[in-house]
Design a protein around this motif. Structure first.
Motif, PDB file in Angstrom:
ATOM      1  N   PHE A   1       5.078  13.540   2.492  1.00 23.60           N
ATOM      2  CA  PHE A   1       5.725  12.381   3.096  1.00 23.60           C
ATOM      3  C   PHE A   1       5.013  11.149   2.529  1.00 23.60           C
ATOM      4  O   PHE A   1       3.802  11.003   2.685  1.00 23.60           O
ATOM      5  CB  PHE A   1       5.562  12.463   4.624  1.00 23.60           C
TER       6      PHE A   1
ATOM      7  N   PHE B   1       0.841  -1.183   0.000  1.00 25.74           N
ATOM      8  CA  PHE B   1       0.000   0.000   0.000  1.00 25.74           C
ATOM      9  C   PHE B   1       0.886   1.245   0.000  1.00 25.74           C
ATOM     10  O   PHE B   1       1.922   1.275   0.665  1.00 25.74           O
ATOM     11  CB  PHE B   1      -0.883   0.032   1.251  1.00 25.74           C
TER      12      PHE B   1
ATOM     13  N   PHE C   1       4.927  -0.912   8.108  1.00 25.06           N
ATOM     14  CA  PHE C   1       5.226   0.302   7.370  1.00 25.06           C
ATOM     15  C   PHE C   1       6.714   0.506   7.160  1.00 25.06           C
ATOM     16  O   PHE C   1       7.536   0.137   8.008  1.00 25.06           O
ATOM     17  CB  PHE C   1       4.661   1.512   8.114  1.00 25.06           C
ATOM     18  N   GLY C   2       7.040   1.106   6.025  1.00 24.67           N
ATOM     19  CA  GLY C   2       8.396   1.591   5.816  1.00 24.67           C
ATOM     20  C   GLY C   2       8.601   2.858   6.622  1.00 24.67           C
ATOM     21  O   GLY C   2       7.677   3.370   7.261  1.00 24.67           O
ATOM     22  N   GLN C   3       9.810   3.383   6.553  1.00 24.89           N
ATOM     23  CA  GLN C   3      10.144   4.551   7.371  1.00 24.89           C
ATOM     24  C   GLN C   3       9.750   5.853   6.711  1.00 24.89           C
ATOM     25  O   GLN C   3       9.893   6.921   7.298  1.00 24.89           O
ATOM     26  CB  GLN C   3      11.635   4.564   7.720  1.00 24.89           C
ATOM     27  N   GLY C   4       9.214   5.766   5.479  1.00 25.43           N
ATOM     28  CA  GLY C   4       8.719   6.968   4.821  1.00 25.43           C
ATOM     29  C   GLY C   4       9.782   7.667   3.994  1.00 25.43           C
ATOM     30  O   GLY C   4      10.986   7.506   4.212  1.00 25.43           O
TER      31      GLY C   4
ATOM     32  N   GLN D   1       1.155  11.546   3.291  1.00 19.22           N
ATOM     33  CA  GLN D   1       0.834  12.232   4.537  1.00 19.22           C
ATOM     34  C   GLN D   1       1.334  13.665   4.453  1.00 19.22           C
ATOM     35  O   GLN D   1       2.546  13.908   4.351  1.00 19.22           O
ATOM     36  CB  GLN D   1       1.475  11.514   5.731  1.00 19.22           C
TER      37      GLN D   1
ATOM     38  N   ILE E   1       4.628   7.067   2.333  1.00 16.24           N
ATOM     39  CA  ILE E   1       4.901   5.897   3.164  1.00 16.24           C
ATOM     40  C   ILE E   1       4.304   4.665   2.506  1.00 16.24           C
ATOM     41  O   ILE E   1       3.163   4.695   2.027  1.00 16.24           O
ATOM     42  CB  ILE E   1       4.276   6.045   4.571  1.00 16.24           C
TER      43      ILE E   1
ATOM     44  N   TYR F   1       0.869   5.329   0.810  1.00 16.02           N
ATOM     45  CA  TYR F   1       0.146   6.392   1.481  1.00 16.02           C
ATOM     46  C   TYR F   1       0.876   7.717   1.287  1.00 16.02           C
ATOM     47  O   TYR F   1       2.082   7.763   1.056  1.00 16.02           O
ATOM     48  CB  TYR F   1       0.058   6.128   2.992  1.00 16.02           C
TER      49      TYR F   1
END
Lengths: 114, 116
Positions: free
Chosen positions: B91, B34, B107-110, B38, B93, B36
């Motif tokens: 950002f 996924f 989640f990855g670290q973005g 932000q 992610i 995302y």
């Protein structure tokens, strides 16, 4: 579409105090998740809840999956400075990371005063 | 928990150029990834869902020709922001989910993208 209402939006508390935040939804979810996000980082999973009524703890954190499946709360006991961050609730229709995307709450920003 | 690695962690690019962001699952097979976005002081908004070997499913309002997603293997998905503009600064992610009831998405670290 589905929405999550997360409250409070922000909290400023003294070190050692307990914290409580919650999320409510207009729709039913099969999974509730709580994440913590530090600045410039991705969210980190704190607690996952899979059954209505389930109460789960992770150290000083406790979360519950509401009986109606439309709400969840997260409690943090005896807060410490490293608890600072933004906490997000997330609801998921399915089970497991492949079964559906997450609907996120708007977050609760926690600040802790030493 | 499982490890999801996102690269780069930050990037600055000129307006009109394209930027590729990688998301890797390091110790499990990610059947679904996924992406995302932000914005500052806001929550995560899902952009698209990709299943390995299939075309990505984009959320309403997300331009699929601008945000190209490739999920060619079970350990790698890429997001390419094409012809980036300053309003694309955000950002980004990724999260990756594997098989099994107890395998939640991690989640990855973005990636902080700044378009100048």
């Amino acid at each position: 579409g589905q929405q999550l209402n997360q409250s409070p939006q922000s909290m400023f508390i003294q070190e050692g105090e307990d914290v409580s935040m919650n999320c409510t939804s207009s729709s039913i979810f099969n999974t509730w998740l709580w994440y913590k996000q530090d600045p410039g980082e991705g969210p980190v999973l704190l607690i996952a809840l899979y059954k209505a009524g389930e109460l789960t703890s992770n150290g000083r954190l406790t979360a519950q999956f509401g009986i109606t499946r439309k709400d969840s709360f997260l409690n943090i006991s005896a807060s410490i400075p490293s608890d600072v961050g933004i906490y997000f609730c997330a609801g998921q229709l399915g089970y497991g990371g492949s079964q559906g995307n997450l609907i996120f709450g708007k977050g609760t920003k926690l600040s802790v005063k030493p | 928990g499982a490890v999801v690695s996102q690269h780069p962690s930050w990037v600055i690019c000129k307006s009109g150029t394209s930027v590729k962001i990688e998301c890797r699952s390091l110790d499990f097979q990610a059947t679904t990834m996924f992406w995302y976005r932000q914005f500052p002081k806001q929550s995560l908004m899902l952009m698209a869902t990709s299943n390995e070997g299939s075309k990505a499913t984009y959320e309403q309002g997300v331009e699929k020709d601008k945000f190209l997603i490739n999920h060619a293997s079970l350990t790698l998905s890429t997001l390419t922001v094409t012809s980036a503009h300053p309003e694309d600064s955000s950002f980004y992610i990724c999260s990756a989910g594997g098989r099994g009831l107890d395998t939640e998405a991690f989640f990855g670290q973005g990636t902080r993208l700044t378009v100048v």
